[in-house]
Design a protein around this motif. Structure first.
Motif, PDB file in Angstrom:
ATOM      1  N   ASN A  47      -6.836   5.529 -10.955  1.00  0.00           N
ATOM      2  CA  ASN A  47      -5.935   5.013  -9.930  1.00  0.00           C
ATOM      3  C   ASN A  47      -6.539   5.024  -8.521  1.00  0.00           C
ATOM      4  N   PRO A  48      -7.198   6.122  -8.092  1.00  0.00           N
ATOM      5  CA  PRO A  48      -7.795   6.088  -6.747  1.00  0.00           C
ATOM      6  C   PRO A  48      -8.859   5.006  -6.594  1.00  0.00           C
ATOM      7  N   LEU A  49      -9.631   4.746  -7.658  1.00  0.00           N
ATOM      8  CA  LEU A  49     -10.679   3.724  -7.590  1.00  0.00           C
ATOM      9  C   LEU A  49     -10.076   2.328  -7.416  1.00  0.00           C
ATOM     10  N   ARG A  50      -9.112   2.001  -8.251  1.00  0.00           N
ATOM     11  CA  ARG A  50      -8.547   0.657  -8.170  1.00  0.00           C
ATOM     12  C   ARG A  50      -7.720   0.502  -6.897  1.00  0.00           C
ATOM     13  N   LEU A  51      -7.037   1.553  -6.454  1.00  0.00           N
ATOM     14  CA  LEU A  51      -6.246   1.494  -5.227  1.00  0.00           C
ATOM     15  C   LEU A  51      -7.130   1.191  -4.022  1.00  0.00           C
ATOM     16  N   GLU A  52      -8.249   1.888  -3.899  1.00  0.00           N
ATOM     17  CA  GLU A  52      -9.122   1.676  -2.746  1.00  0.00           C
ATOM     18  C   GLU A  52      -9.781   0.308  -2.789  1.00  0.00           C
ATOM     19  N   TRP A  53     -10.124  -0.175  -3.985  1.00  0.00           N
ATOM     20  CA  TRP A  53     -10.706  -1.514  -4.108  1.00  0.00           C
ATOM     21  C   TRP A  53      -9.708  -2.572  -3.651  1.00  0.00           C
ATOM     22  N   ILE A  54      -8.465  -2.438  -4.092  1.00  0.00           N
ATOM     23  CA  ILE A  54      -7.412  -3.369  -3.669  1.00  0.00           C
ATOM     24  C   ILE A  54      -7.208  -3.296  -2.162  1.00  0.00           C
ATOM     25  N   HIS A  55      -7.116  -2.083  -1.636  1.00  0.00           N
ATOM     26  CA  HIS A  55      -6.818  -1.869  -0.221  1.00  0.00           C
ATOM     27  C   HIS A  55      -7.946  -2.388   0.684  1.00  0.00           C
ATOM     28  N   GLN A  56      -9.181  -2.318   0.205  1.00  0.00           N
ATOM     29  CA  GLN A  56     -10.307  -2.829   0.989  1.00  0.00           C
ATOM     30  C   GLN A  56     -10.260  -4.348   1.101  1.00  0.00           C
ATOM     31  N   LEU A  57      -9.895  -5.011   0.026  1.00  0.00           N
ATOM     32  CA  LEU A  57      -9.840  -6.474   0.044  1.00  0.00           C
ATOM     33  C   LEU A  57      -8.564  -6.996   0.696  1.00  0.00           C
ATOM     34  N   ALA A  58      -7.462  -6.308   0.444  1.00  0.00           N
ATOM     35  CA  ALA A  58      -6.156  -6.756   0.955  1.00  0.00           C
ATOM     36  C   ALA A  58      -5.418  -5.538   1.512  1.00  0.00           C
ATOM     37  N   PRO A  59      -5.687  -5.164   2.759  1.00  0.00           N
ATOM     38  CA  PRO A  59      -5.035  -3.977   3.328  1.00  0.00           C
ATOM     39  C   PRO A  59      -3.528  -3.994   3.083  1.00  0.00           C
ATOM     40  N   LEU A  60      -3.021  -2.888   2.546  1.00  0.00           N
ATOM     41  CA  LEU A  60      -1.656  -2.855   2.026  1.00  0.00           C
ATOM     42  C   LEU A  60      -0.596  -2.504   3.067  1.00  0.00           C
TER      43      LEU A  60
END
Length: 247
Positions: A47-60
């Motif tokens: 979860n931390p890996l996918r969360l940070e990848w998402i957040h880097q591309l599309a800040p939440l």
């Protein structure tokens, strides 16, 4: 606090793109979603890996986010803690109740849950979300292309849609089924069916046909000796795909 109203189930559930056996499978395990030592331990670890990848591309922060196939809310809860307003949807009612209870106990702001299919929500609220995630879900439904199409309809122009699934290769059969389910016992036996795994070329076609532009693929790897997960360019087993709807 913005945890949702009582769970609502789509009126068109009988026509939904869902496999009743898959719903039953995850409903039986619903009470273990938030146990980091349970069958859902891999999700807690990645979860931390996918969360940070998402957040880097599309800040939440401040975004309207939809998590399709949210299960017990592991990713939805984490995205809300990044400052997003998150709606998690699933048709496994027991899992949604666990997710809602966790949000109450953890006092997570900005997350709510509904029992509705992506297709039904797309008819109800098209173009409503800045970011959509659909993780570890496509390989469990009869028609994954229908879910991809619904996600494209639900996202705003310029918005992001993130998918994750498992590649259909000999390597994925060895690692995701034989290794994870029968050798390492990381997952219950029967969690996955190899024939339902989706090749990146197939998922890419679903996305293009639905009007989503491909942005970035990302593989996820695991070392059973060190019990460490990491992101890479290897999409041979688990992989994610970032897409965007043209503005």
């Amino acid at each position: 606090m913005t945890v949702s109203n009582p769970l609502s189930v789509s009126a068109t559930r009988s026509d939904a793109n869902v496999d009743p056996l898959e719903l039953a499978k995850f409903s039986e395990l619903a009470h273990r979603w938030w146990d980091p030592e349970s069958e859902f331990a891999p999700l807690h670890h990645i979860n931390p890996l996918r969360l940070e990848w998402i957040h880097q591309l599309a800040p939440l922060t401040g975004k309207q986010v939809l998590d399709v196939g949210c299960g017990g809310g592991i990713l939805a809860d984490a995205m809300a803690r990044k400052g997003a307003q998150v709606l998690g949807i699933d048709l496994a009612t027991k899992s949604l109740k666990v997710a809602q209870l966790h949000a109450l106990e953890a006092q997570t702001e900005g997350v709510r849950y509904r029992g509705v299919s992506a297709e039904s929500l797309a008819a109800e609220a098209p173009g409503s979300f800045d970011v959509i995630t659909c993780m570890e879900m496509l390989e469990h439904v009869p028609d994954p292309s229908s879910v991809v199409r619904a996600c494209s309809e639900l996202v705003k122009p310029g918005g992001w849609v993130f998918f994750s699934t498992i590649n259909r290769t000999p390597k994925s059969f060895l690692f995701a089924i034989v290794g994870a389910e029968y050798v390492l016992n990381m997952l219950p036996k029967g969690t996955h069916e190899w024939r339902r795994f989706i090749r990146p070329s197939e998922l890419s076609r679903f996305c293009r046909d639905s009007g989503l532009d491909l942005v970035e693929p990302k593989g996820m790897e695991y070392n059973p000796l060190t019990r460490r997960y990491w992101l890479s360019g290897n999409t041979g087993v688990n992989y994610m795909l970032a897409t965007r709807k043209p503005a």
